[in-house]
Design an enzyme around this catalytic site. Structure first.
Site, PDB file in Angstrom:
ATOM      1  N   GLU A  64      43.147  24.925  81.322  1.00  0.00           N
ATOM      2  CA  GLU A  64      42.665  23.552  80.996  1.00  0.00           C
ATOM      3  C   GLU A  64      41.452  23.632  80.062  1.00  0.00           C
ATOM      4  O   GLU A  64      40.565  22.782  80.109  1.00  0.00           O
ATOM      5  CB  GLU A  64      42.313  22.764  82.268  1.00  0.00           C
ATOM      6  CG  GLU A  64      43.445  22.632  83.264  1.00  0.00           C
ATOM      7  CD  GLU A  64      44.468  21.574  82.901  1.00  0.00           C
ATOM      8  OE1 GLU A  64      45.665  21.842  83.078  1.00  0.00           O
ATOM      9  OE2 GLU A  64      44.091  20.503  82.441  1.00  0.00           O
TER      10      GLU A  64
HETATM   11  C1  LIG Z   1      48.162  31.030  84.536  1.00  0.00           C
HETATM   12  C2  LIG Z   1      48.059  30.196  83.305  1.00  0.00           C
HETATM   13  C3  LIG Z   1      48.677  28.937  83.268  1.00  0.00           C
HETATM   14  C4  LIG Z   1      48.605  28.160  82.120  1.00  0.00           C
HETATM   15  N1  LIG Z   1      49.300  26.952  82.076  1.00  0.00           N
HETATM   16  C5  LIG Z   1      49.400  26.294  80.878  1.00  0.00           C
HETATM   17  C6  LIG Z   1      50.262  25.145  80.765  1.00  0.00           C
HETATM   18  O1  LIG Z   1      50.909  24.708  81.722  1.00  0.00           O
HETATM   19  N2  LIG Z   1      50.375  24.546  79.554  1.00  0.00           N
HETATM   20  C7  LIG Z   1      49.691  24.982  78.450  1.00  0.00           C
HETATM   21  O2  LIG Z   1      49.840  24.383  77.375  1.00  0.00           O
HETATM   22  N3  LIG Z   1      48.855  26.075  78.532  1.00  0.00           N
HETATM   23  C8  LIG Z   1      48.713  26.732  79.716  1.00  0.00           C
HETATM   24  N4  LIG Z   1      47.898  27.851  79.816  1.00  0.00           N
HETATM   25  C9  LIG Z   1      47.191  28.326  78.616  1.00  0.00           C
HETATM   26  C10 LIG Z   1      45.675  28.166  78.721  1.00  0.00           C
HETATM   27  O3  LIG Z   1      45.316  26.816  78.600  1.00  0.00           O
HETATM   28  C11 LIG Z   1      45.077  29.061  77.623  1.00  0.00           C
HETATM   29  O4  LIG Z   1      45.237  30.398  78.077  1.00  0.00           O
HETATM   30  C12 LIG Z   1      43.627  28.766  77.351  1.00  0.00           C
HETATM   31  O5  LIG Z   1      43.476  27.488  76.765  1.00  0.00           O
HETATM   32  C13 LIG Z   1      42.982  29.808  76.435  1.00  0.00           C
HETATM   33  O6  LIG Z   1      43.767  30.075  75.324  1.00  0.00           O
HETATM   34  P1  LIG Z   1      44.102  31.609  74.968  1.00  0.00           P
HETATM   35  O7  LIG Z   1      44.627  32.266  76.194  1.00  0.00           O
HETATM   36  O8  LIG Z   1      44.968  31.615  73.760  1.00  0.00           O
HETATM   37  O9  LIG Z   1      42.707  32.253  74.662  1.00  0.00           O
HETATM   38  P2  LIG Z   1      41.950  32.263  73.247  1.00  0.00           P
HETATM   39  O10 LIG Z   1      41.907  30.880  72.683  1.00  0.00           O
HETATM   40  O11 LIG Z   1      42.519  33.333  72.402  1.00  0.00           O
HETATM   41  O12 LIG Z   1      40.475  32.669  73.694  1.00  0.00           O
HETATM   42  C14 LIG Z   1      40.088  34.014  73.933  1.00  0.00           C
HETATM   43  C15 LIG Z   1      38.586  34.017  74.240  1.00  0.00           C
HETATM   44  O13 LIG Z   1      37.876  33.493  73.113  1.00  0.00           O
HETATM   45  C16 LIG Z   1      37.058  32.410  73.516  1.00  0.00           C
HETATM   46  N5  LIG Z   1      36.985  31.402  72.438  1.00  0.00           N
HETATM   47  C17 LIG Z   1      38.008  30.905  71.680  1.00  0.00           C
HETATM   48  N6  LIG Z   1      37.558  29.992  70.832  1.00  0.00           N
HETATM   49  C18 LIG Z   1      36.217  29.883  71.044  1.00  0.00           C
HETATM   50  C19 LIG Z   1      35.166  29.094  70.470  1.00  0.00           C
HETATM   51  N7  LIG Z   1      35.409  28.208  69.506  1.00  0.00           N
HETATM   52  N8  LIG Z   1      33.907  29.260  70.948  1.00  0.00           N
HETATM   53  C20 LIG Z   1      33.641  30.163  71.943  1.00  0.00           C
HETATM   54  N9  LIG Z   1      34.586  30.928  72.524  1.00  0.00           N
HETATM   55  C21 LIG Z   1      35.863  30.791  72.074  1.00  0.00           C
HETATM   56  C22 LIG Z   1      37.742  31.836  74.754  1.00  0.00           C
HETATM   57  O14 LIG Z   1      36.830  31.090  75.556  1.00  0.00           O
HETATM   58  C23 LIG Z   1      38.223  33.108  75.426  1.00  0.00           C
HETATM   59  O15 LIG Z   1      37.181  33.679  76.164  1.00  0.00           O
HETATM   60  C24 LIG Z   1      47.900  28.627  80.985  1.00  0.00           C
HETATM   61  C25 LIG Z   1      47.270  29.874  81.026  1.00  0.00           C
HETATM   62  C26 LIG Z   1      47.352  30.650  82.161  1.00  0.00           C
HETATM   63  C27 LIG Z   1      46.698  32.019  82.152  1.00  0.00           C
END
Ligand SMILES: Cc1cc2nc3c(=O)[nH]c(=O)nc-3n(C[C@H](O)[C@H](O)[C@H](O)COP(=O)(O)OP(=O)(O)OC[C@H]3O[C@@H](n4cnc5c(N)ncnc54)[C@H](O)[C@@H]3O)c2cc1C
Length: 286
Positions: free
Chosen positions: A265
């Protein structure tokens, strides 16, 4: 659907969606578009009275099991303004799910990549105007963050309940370990942080119920409650000593479950962006 659907859409689908026996899935994230959903590549191309949806969504909770999918897809190249929202039936031809992700927790719910291979949906399954999809998705996240804050508070409370019971039962140096200030102060800090988490999410939920702006409050509640859950569950393992590191006691599981609350989220870094943006906008408009 309640907020953004048309009168006809609400009448047609809302009773089924909220009855409670259908499972939904929310499809925003993609491999290259996690924290930055505006970078999504999934497309919805208009073809007469239909849209044709193609792309791959990642990390979808209930992926492969959902009765319906709320899918954000690109209807134009206009960046974050080119995204629209669609309600797809789970059995639409062209939808398929990959094998479930192998997670460190949250094992009661399946998380899978979901592919949309030229999935045809009638145009009346678009929720809101073309180009409003990201606004709809972010609006849903505000409410989702309230739920995560409440769940995180419950996880932290359970960890404190187990830890305080154990601290009363476990005897070292001839007395219960709760009689050592090093342990009882840990429990006191856990308790104070949990109370603050609860107050934050209840305040944000009340604002929502009253129709007030609550986005910043939901982000603060999610940020604080999930960081609290992580800290409290880690300390609960500490109170249990070696026993806490085993699967014979529930606290190691709570620690694993707490971690996801800081990630989905919107990660807690993104919550800070949301909160920080609130102050930038407030002062730039005055
Ligand atoms: C168990 C699970 C269930 C999920 N369920 C859903 C779902 O039902 N529907 C859905 O759409 N998604 C879902 N997600 C996805 C989840 O919302 C994303 O994993 C999350 O938003 C982070 O995106 P990412 O994993 O691509 O990380 P990234 O965006 O690649 O981030 C990697 C790191 O970089 C940091 N970062 C990135 N941008 C910035 C910034 N501008 N400033 C500072 N730090 C930054 C992040 O905080 C993180 O620490 C789920 C994920 C998991 C693990």
């Amino acid at each position: 659907m309640w907020k953004w659907g048309s009168h006809d859409q609400r009448k047609r689908w809302l009773p089924d969606l909220i009855r409670g026996d259908l499972l939904g899935a929310y499809c925003l994230s993609e491999a290259e578009a996690g924290s930055d959903p505006g970078a999504m590549k999934t497309t919805a191309v208009r073809d007469g009275d239909e849209y044709v949806i193609s792309g791959v969504k990642t990390w979808i909770t209930h992926g492969g099991e959902a009765d319906f999918y709320t899918v954000m897809a690109r209807t134009s190249d206009e960046g974050s303004k080119g995204i629209s929202c669609f309600l797809l039936p789970g059995d639409a031809p062209g939808i398929s799910a990959a094998a479930p992700e192998r997670k460190m927790g949250l094992n009661g719910s399946r998380t899978s990549q979901v592919s949309f291979d030229k999935v045809r949906v009638s145009a009346d399954r678009r929720i809101g105007d073309e180009g409003r999809g990201l606004a709809i998705a972010l609006d849903a996240l505000d409410t989702g963050r309230l739920c995560i804050a409440a769940v995180a508070t419950g996880v932290a409370q359970a960890a404190l309940d187990y830890a305080s019971q154990y601290a009363n039962d476990r005897v070292q140096f001839g007395k219960p370990i709760i009689d050592f200030q090093g342990v009882s102060f840990m429990l006191a800090d856990m308790s104070a942080r949990i109370s603050a988490s609860r107050a934050l999410y209840i305040d944000a939920a009340r604002r929502k119920d009253l129709g007030m702006e609550f986005g910043r409050h939901a982000a603060e509640a999610k940020l604080f409650a999930s960081d609290t859950a992580m800290a409290v569950t880690t300390d609960a393992v500490q109170v249990f000593g070696g026993a806490g590191y085993t699967r014979d006691y529930p606290v190691e599981r709570l620690m694993r479950e707490a971690k996801i609350m800081q990630i989905f989220e919107g990660t807690n870094q993104i919550q800070r962006l949301v909160i920080g943006r609130h102050y930038r906008e407030r002062h730039s408009s005055s």
